[in-house]
Design a protein around this motif. Structure first.
Motif, mmCIF file in Angstrom:
data_model
loop_
_atom_site.group_PDB
_atom_site.id
_atom_site.type_symbol
_atom_site.label_atom_id
_atom_site.label_comp_id
_atom_site.label_asym_id
_atom_site.label_seq_id
_atom_site.Cartn_x
_atom_site.Cartn_y
_atom_site.Cartn_z
ATOM 1 N N ARG A 1 1.247 6.851 -3.316
ATOM 2 C CA ARG A 1 -0.175 6.556 -3.583
ATOM 3 C C ARG A 1 -0.886 7.802 -4.120
ATOM 4 N NH1 ARG A 1 0.384 4.122 1.680
ATOM 5 N NH2 ARG A 1 0.793 1.913 1.368
ATOM 6 N N ARG B 1 -2.776 8.343 -7.835
ATOM 7 C CA ARG B 1 -4.125 8.904 -8.000
ATOM 8 C C ARG B 1 -4.103 10.134 -8.900
ATOM 9 N NH1 ARG B 1 -4.620 7.106 -2.464
ATOM 10 N NH2 ARG B 1 -3.926 9.092 -1.641
ATOM 11 N N ASP C 1 -9.398 7.561 -2.790
ATOM 12 C CA ASP C 1 -8.518 6.765 -1.948
ATOM 13 C C ASP C 1 -7.881 5.657 -2.780
ATOM 14 O OD1 ASP C 1 -7.197 6.152 0.425
ATOM 15 O OD2 ASP C 1 -8.730 4.727 1.038
ATOM 16 N N ASP C 2 -8.348 4.419 -2.673
ATOM 17 C CA ASP C 2 -7.751 3.317 -3.423
ATOM 18 C C ASP C 2 -8.698 2.761 -4.489
ATOM 19 O OD1 ASP C 2 -9.602 2.059 -1.812
ATOM 20 O OD2 ASP C 2 -8.231 0.548 -1.039
ATOM 21 N N THR C 3 -9.726 3.523 -4.874
ATOM 22 C CA THR C 3 -10.740 3.041 -5.810
ATOM 23 C C THR C 3 -10.879 3.966 -7.012
ATOM 24 O OG1 THR C 3 -11.951 2.032 -3.967
ATOM 25 C CG2 THR C 3 -13.152 2.327 -6.027
ATOM 26 N N TRP D 1 -13.353 4.695 -10.316
ATOM 27 C CA TRP D 1 -14.754 4.510 -10.672
ATOM 28 C C TRP D 1 -15.003 4.724 -12.159
ATOM 29 C CZ3 TRP D 1 -18.213 2.788 -7.148
ATOM 30 C CH2 TRP D 1 -17.860 2.875 -5.801
ATOM 31 N N GLY E 1 -5.805 -4.502 -9.987
ATOM 32 C CA GLY E 1 -6.875 -4.278 -9.036
ATOM 33 C C GLY E 1 -7.941 -5.355 -9.048
ATOM 34 N N SER F 1 -16.232 -0.464 -9.888
ATOM 35 C CA SER F 1 -15.246 0.052 -8.941
ATOM 36 C C SER F 1 -14.028 -0.856 -9.037
ATOM 37 C CB SER F 1 -15.790 0.080 -7.513
ATOM 38 O OG SER F 1 -15.990 -1.226 -7.027
ATOM 39 N N LYS G 1 -10.729 -1.547 -7.045
ATOM 40 C CA LYS G 1 -9.936 -1.321 -5.836
ATOM 41 C C LYS G 1 -8.486 -1.635 -6.196
ATOM 42 C CE LYS G 1 -9.545 -2.724 -1.007
ATOM 43 N NZ LYS G 1 -9.716 -1.481 -0.328
ATOM 44 N N HIS H 1 -2.501 -2.383 -1.074
ATOM 45 C CA HIS H 1 -3.169 -3.435 -0.309
ATOM 46 C C HIS H 1 -2.713 -3.483 1.143
ATOM 47 C CE1 HIS H 1 -5.461 -7.061 0.218
ATOM 48 N NE2 HIS H 1 -4.400 -7.731 0.587
#
Length: 168
Positions: free
Chosen positions: A11, A15, A47-49, A51, A87, A123, A125, A166
């Motif tokens: 993860r 990112r 984190d998991d978002t 923008w 997402g 956003s 996710k 998820h």
């Protein structure tokens, strides 16, 4: 081929790759289920978002309002880094978050600045992702190719992994 990254490390890798790529293709679907892609500048990955800024009444904002499922297609050919992210997107306005993410480079598209009444946020996710992080060194690639050509061992094509955001 993966190099033994655990889920959390994978993860983090996703990112970092997205942050390094900076401009990605955001793919949405319209009312006729036609897919539409457009380049978007990544503001932040938290984190998991992921923008982005948008005009609140733009076609992409309307499409996200109709179908929240999106795809981010990310490519850095010079670094041999690629990421595909599935997402769920939403469009909204939040003055504090807009001010936090504001950069003067965005003024080209949003002349009114962070407080512009037409400025909104997207956003995304992240639900799942797949990444490819291939060797960038020409010498390393040539050596891998030579070994594969001689039948000694498959080429080292770097890292490839599917990552679930998820179910953590």
């Amino acid at each position: 081929m993966t190099h033994g990254l655990n889920d959390d490390e994978a993860r983090i890798k996703v990112r970092e790759l997205i942050e390094g790529i900076r401009v990605v293709m955001l793919v949405t679907s319209d009312a006729d289920d036609d897919m539409n892609a457009r380049p978007m500048s990544v503001l932040s990955v938290e984190d998991d978002t992921v923008w982005f800024f948008t005009h609140i009444n733009s076609p992409k904002a309307m499409q996200i309002g109709q179908d929240h499922q999106v795809l981010l297609a990310c490519a850095n050919p010079s670094g041999n880094d690629y990421v595909s992210v599935r997402g769920v997107a939403r469009v909204f306005q939040d003055q504090a978050k807009q001010a936090e993410l504001w950069t003067e480079a965005a003024r080209i598209w949003i002349p009114g600045g962070a407080a512009s009444p037409n400025l909104g946020l997207i956003s995304v996710k992240m639900i799942s992702a797949e990444y490819w992080d291939e060797p960038t060194s020409t010498a390393r690639f040539a050596l891998s190719y030579a070994k594969a050509l001689l039948g000694k061992k498959p080429a080292d094509l770097g890292e490839n992994a599917k990552v679930d955001f998820h179910n953590r």
